[in-house]
Enzyme design. Structure first.
Site, PDB file in Angstrom:
ATOM      1  N   CYS A 226       0.726  -1.253  -0.016  1.00  0.00           N
ATOM      2  CA  CYS A 226       0.162  -0.071  -0.062  1.00  0.00           C
ATOM      3  C   CYS A 226       0.935   1.290  -0.138  1.00  0.00           C
ATOM      4  CB  CYS A 226      -0.916   0.055   1.281  1.00  0.00           C
ATOM      5  SG  CYS A 226      -1.793  -1.519   1.348  1.00  0.00           S
TER       6      CYS A 226
ATOM      7  N   ARG B  19       2.332   2.465  -7.368  1.00  0.00           N
ATOM      8  CA  ARG B  19       2.416   1.446  -6.833  1.00  0.00           C
ATOM      9  C   ARG B  19       1.520   0.324  -6.929  1.00  0.00           C
ATOM     10  NH1 ARG B  19       5.865   2.425  -1.933  1.00  0.00           N
ATOM     11  NH2 ARG B  19       4.722   0.872  -0.628  1.00  0.00           N
TER      12      ARG B  19
ATOM     13  N   TRP C 182      -3.483  -1.719  -1.481  1.00  0.00           N
ATOM     14  CA  TRP C 182      -3.429  -2.750  -2.357  1.00  0.00           C
ATOM     15  C   TRP C 182      -3.806  -4.010  -1.492  1.00  0.00           C
ATOM     16  CZ3 TRP C 182      -2.199  -4.249  -7.253  1.00  0.00           C
ATOM     17  CH2 TRP C 182      -1.690  -5.638  -7.480  1.00  0.00           C
TER      18      TRP C 182
ATOM     19  N   ASN D 128       0.377  -0.307   6.462  1.00  0.00           N
ATOM     20  CA  ASN D 128       1.057  -1.336   5.066  1.00  0.00           C
ATOM     21  C   ASN D 128       1.695  -2.267   5.856  1.00  0.00           C
ATOM     22  OD1 ASN D 128       1.729  -2.047   2.759  1.00  0.00           O
ATOM     23  ND2 ASN D 128       3.566  -0.437   2.250  1.00  0.00           N
ATOM     24  N   GLY D 129       1.517  -3.512   5.341  1.00  0.00           N
ATOM     25  CA  GLY D 129       2.075  -4.671   5.925  1.00  0.00           C
ATOM     26  C   GLY D 129       1.116  -5.854   5.991  1.00  0.00           C
TER      27      GLY D 129
ATOM     28  N   GLU E 174      10.991 -20.763 -19.019  1.00  0.00           N
ATOM     29  CA  GLU E 174      10.835 -19.439 -18.401  1.00  0.00           C
ATOM     30  C   GLU E 174      11.938 -18.418 -18.729  1.00  0.00           C
ATOM     31  OE1 GLU E 174       8.611 -17.681 -17.567  1.00  0.00           O
ATOM     32  OE2 GLU E 174       9.765 -16.092 -16.191  1.00  0.00           O
TER      33      GLU E 174
ATOM     34  N   LYS F   4      11.780 -15.140 -20.824  1.00  0.00           N
ATOM     35  CA  LYS F   4      12.296 -13.702 -20.287  1.00  0.00           C
ATOM     36  C   LYS F   4      13.333 -12.972 -21.310  1.00  0.00           C
ATOM     37  CE  LYS F   4      10.510 -12.563 -17.530  1.00  0.00           C
ATOM     38  NZ  LYS F   4       9.202 -13.709 -17.601  1.00  0.00           N
TER      39      LYS F   4
ATOM     40  N   GLU G 293      10.998 -11.608 -24.429  1.00  0.00           N
ATOM     41  CA  GLU G 293      10.003 -10.392 -24.396  1.00  0.00           C
ATOM     42  C   GLU G 293      10.928  -9.305 -23.724  1.00  0.00           C
ATOM     43  OE1 GLU G 293       7.210 -10.839 -21.194  1.00  0.00           O
ATOM     44  OE2 GLU G 293       8.389 -12.066 -20.169  1.00  0.00           O
TER      45      GLU G 293
ATOM     46  N   HIS H  56      16.152 -35.401 -30.239  1.00  0.00           N
ATOM     47  CA  HIS H  56      15.114 -35.769 -31.270  1.00  0.00           C
ATOM     48  C   HIS H  56      14.915 -34.595 -32.124  1.00  0.00           C
ATOM     49  CE1 HIS H  56      14.365 -39.271 -28.702  1.00  0.00           C
ATOM     50  NE2 HIS H  56      14.296 -38.541 -27.698  1.00  0.00           N
TER      51      HIS H  56
ATOM     52  N   LYS I 290       0.745  -5.739 -19.734  1.00  0.00           N
ATOM     53  CA  LYS I 290       0.925  -6.282 -18.360  1.00  0.00           C
ATOM     54  C   LYS I 290      -0.183  -7.531 -17.931  1.00  0.00           C
ATOM     55  CE  LYS I 290       2.951  -7.296 -14.682  1.00  0.00           C
ATOM     56  NZ  LYS I 290       4.045  -8.281 -14.729  1.00  0.00           N
TER      57      LYS I 290
HETATM   58  C1  AGP Z   1       5.493 -12.896 -18.436  1.00  0.00           C
HETATM   59  O1  AGP Z   1       6.762 -12.220 -18.412  1.00  0.00           O
HETATM   60  C2  AGP Z   1       4.563 -12.280 -19.436  1.00  0.00           C
HETATM   61  N1  AGP Z   1       4.407 -10.962 -19.072  1.00  0.00           N
HETATM   62  C3  AGP Z   1       3.234 -13.041 -19.508  1.00  0.00           C
HETATM   63  O2  AGP Z   1       3.404 -14.364 -20.060  1.00  0.00           O
HETATM   64  C4  AGP Z   1       2.497 -13.329 -18.349  1.00  0.00           C
HETATM   65  O3  AGP Z   1       2.976 -14.082 -17.521  1.00  0.00           O
HETATM   66  C5  AGP Z   1       1.082 -13.961 -18.823  1.00  0.00           C
HETATM   67  O4  AGP Z   1       0.744 -12.956 -19.714  1.00  0.00           O
HETATM   68  C6  AGP Z   1       0.187 -14.375 -17.484  1.00  0.00           C
HETATM   69  O5  AGP Z   1      -0.157 -13.004 -16.963  1.00  0.00           O
HETATM   70  P1  AGP Z   1      -0.969 -13.218 -15.383  1.00  0.00           P
HETATM   71  O6  AGP Z   1       0.054 -14.001 -14.560  1.00  0.00           O
HETATM   72  O7  AGP Z   1      -1.309 -12.026 -15.001  1.00  0.00           O
HETATM   73  O8  AGP Z   1      -2.063 -14.141 -15.711  1.00  0.00           O
END
Ligand code: AGP
Length: 607
Positions: free
Chosen positions: A2, A27, A70, A96-97, A480, A484, A487, A503, A602
């Site tokens: 928060c 935030r 939050w 906050n906490g 993963e 990273k 993207e 394979h 996001k």
């Molecule tokens: C991950 O770095 C990406 N931003 C994307 O794959 C993300 O993880 C995916 O869109 C899922 O989002 P969410 O966790 O908000 O559901």
């Protein structure tokens, strides 16, 4: 996480408080509120401008506190928004906490006749203060006694209406910084809200509290001894303060790693008795005893954390698990038979494919238990039970801290289900819990060596294709790590199971196609070494992620990033940290906006 802001001075507080909240909007939050001595309490759900719209010209005063919430406990509503107050409206506070023992404290206070308005953990502080004051304590005594009873973390800003010329402030685990002005003083969760007024700041340390007045401040220890400390002058710009001094939110969120793990298990892992406590699952506990299968469905990084969870749950909770891409599950006419639990893993709680997938599962009668970071989000509200990450909003588009939190929560869920279903020995559980508790320091030791990782990233920044490979608990980390890099730096990278190399993918290996090989000291280490040898035999470069002390790879790999040893069950959390930093440094090396990569959002709330 928060946002808190407070003002005591000679100017009109309402406008200053609103500006302070706006400075903290980055935030993330779901509701806001403020209290001004002599004027009153105003709250609103949604954006700060909704709160601002409620303020009338006659709403005046020069001392006040404000808060952007939050949510961690209790959905976003005006009632749950801060500031909270006691039974008689004489004490107002913003928190906050996380108060881990709020349940016990609340029950005791209700037993004494206290009436609670909200579903939050924070409100108990106002009633505890009221209780001590009514029992004859001065407010300062009441504050130190209250703080001594709280287990968990707090950043607190308090107005005692009997002393309207001051603010009380306290800190343990949630940052609080004082701003020392000329004839006015400030407090905030981070300096970005203070810097527009003054650059003279003074951070409270854990266990300290303070009294802030127009022309003075006093610092105290929990024992009540006064502490003398001068403010410092910070040189950060406002923008820099939002990122905690880091260049990007992504780096800030990676660097929070140790605290992210702590906050993920806070209140859920009893270190003394080495037990797991998941109160969020109480209502579905009986159903959990009888589930026959778990389907984990999500997208992107969240799916990869689910892949780790699959291995954990099958190995230790002995429950059949399958992973489903939500974007496939929702369209492929899946069969969800009776006794199935479906889990959505999601930072935002709004991902369209994941939401559609759980709606399909729910239509077929599945129990929906989700791991979500955003309280009150759509997926949270449509789940039968939710385990919240408790790590504050993730602002960088690339998911980093959410991933390690999701895997941490899977480890807690696994041990919880193993015990609930009688398939784990206490001894094994206690061993795992000790390793979970040891994770934050291990992560910190990697983060402290980030310059080494930056050097390696710079060395590999020129390549245009990468292979990431792992096995078992690092199999999901190969995916993963590749995601990273893709993207953040727009470089082609493939995650692959190392066992699949022969394979097909090994045909691509050449000096211009490096491989990041996850070679931790685990049950499949020898197999990984064989894969590395196959790649070296074809002149492929290898960057190995290896366990500290590994000597073999020094003769095999072109470069090595060492990570601390941990149990195989948790190694994915350790292994992913260098890959997050690797992607970050390559991305910034190319001059890209790593917080907002091109074409990405996001939260993917559309199909
Ligand atoms: C991950 O770095 C990406 N931003 C994307 O794959 C993300 O993880 C995916 O869109 C899922 O989002 P969410 O966790 O908000 O559901």
């Amino acid at each position: 996480m928060c946002g808190i802001f407070g003002y005591v001075g000679k100017k009109e507080a309402p406008a200053i408080l609103i500006d302070g909240l706006k400075a903290l909007e980055y935030r993330g939050y779901d509701s806001a509120g403020l209290y001004v001595a002599g004027a009153g309490l105003v709250k609103a759900v949604g954006q700060v401008k909704n709160l601002e719209a409620k303020l009338t010209p006659d709403f005046k005063g020069t001392v006040g506190i404000a808060h952007t919430r939050w949510a961690t406990h209790g959905v976003p509503t005006e009632v749950n928004a801060h500031p909270h107050t006691d039974c008689e409206g004489k004490i107002y506070l913003a928190h906050n906490g996380i108060i881990e023992n709020y349940g016990e404290l609340k029950a005791e206070l209700i037993g004494k006749g206290h009436k609670f308005a909200s579903a939050t953990d924070s409100e108990v502080v106002a009633h505890l203060l009221e209780d001590f004051v009514k029992a004859g304590s001065t407010f300062s005594e009441a504050l130190t006694k209250t703080l001594a009873m709280i287990r968990g973390t707090y950043g607190l800003a308090i107005v005692n209406t009997s002393e309207p010329d001051r603010l009380y402030v306290a800190r343990k685990g949630s940052p609080i910084v004082l701003g020392i002005g000329e004839g006015e003083n400030f407090l905030a969760s981070d300096p970005s809200a203070i810097v527009p007024h003054t650059k003279k700041v003074l951070y409270l340390n854990d266990g300290e509290w303070a009294i802030l007045k127009t022309d003075s401040y006093q610092l105290f220890s929990l024992a009540g001894e006064e502490i003398k400390r001068e403010p410092t002058v910070i040189e950060w710009s406002v923008e820099e303060t939002k990122k905690g001094g880091y260049d990007h939110f992504m780096l800030k969120e990676i660097m929070e790693g140790d605290n992210v793990i702590k906050n993920s298990f806070r209140g859920r892992l009893l270190e003394d008795s080495l037990e797991i406590k998941l109160d969020e699952l109480k209502e579905v506990e009986e159903k959990l005893k009888g589930i026959k299968r778990i389907i984990i469905t999500s997208c992107g990084t969240a799916l990869y954390s689910g892949m780790v969870g699959e291995y954990m749950l099958e190995e230790f909770a002995k429950i059949p698990v399958e992973i489903e891409y939500a974007s496939e599950f929702r369209y492929r006419s899946p069969i969800v038979e009776a006794g199935t639990m479906v889990m959505a893993i999601t930072q935002s709680g709004e991902t369209a494919d994941t939401l559609a997938a759980i709606r399909e599962a729910k239509r077929q009668g599945a129990l929906i238990v989700s791991i979500v970071n955003t309280v009150g989000s759509t997926i949270a509200r449509e789940s039968d039970a939710v385990i919240y990450n408790q790590i504050g909003p993730e602002i960088g588009v690339a998911s980093t801290k959410a991933f390690i939190s999701q895997v941490t929560i899977f480890s807690l869920l696994t041990l919880y289900l193993a015990k609930l279903r009688g398939v784990a020995s206490d001894e094994e559980t206690k061993k795992m819990i000790k390793e979970i508790v040891a994770l934050p320091e291990k992560i910190k030791s990697i983060l402290e060596r980030r310059e080494e990782i930056k050097e390696v990233a710079t060395k590999y920044a020129g390549f245009t294709d990468f292979l990431f490979m792992g096995r078992k608990y690092t199999f999901p980390i190969a995916f993963e790590g590749a995601l990273k890099l893709k993207e953040i730096s727009y470089v082609h990278a493939e995650g692959y199971g190392a066992g699949e190399m022969k394979h097909g993918p090994i045909a691509m290996i050449d000096p211009n196609f490096p491989t990041v090989a996850l070679c931790l000291s685990d049950s499949v280490y020898e197999k990984m070494i064989s894969n590395v040898e196959e790649i070296k035999a074809r002149s492929g470069k290898v960057l190995a992620i290896a366990t500290v002390g590994n000597e073999t790879l020094k003769t095999l790999a072109d470069d090595i990033i060492y990570v601390p040893e941990t149990v195989e069950f948790l190694e994915s959390i350790i292994a992913v940290i260098p890959l997050q930093l690797f992607a970050y440094y390559i991305g910034i090396g190319k001059g890209y906006d790593v917080d907002k990569p091109r074409n990405l959002a996001k939260s993917v709330t559309v199909e």
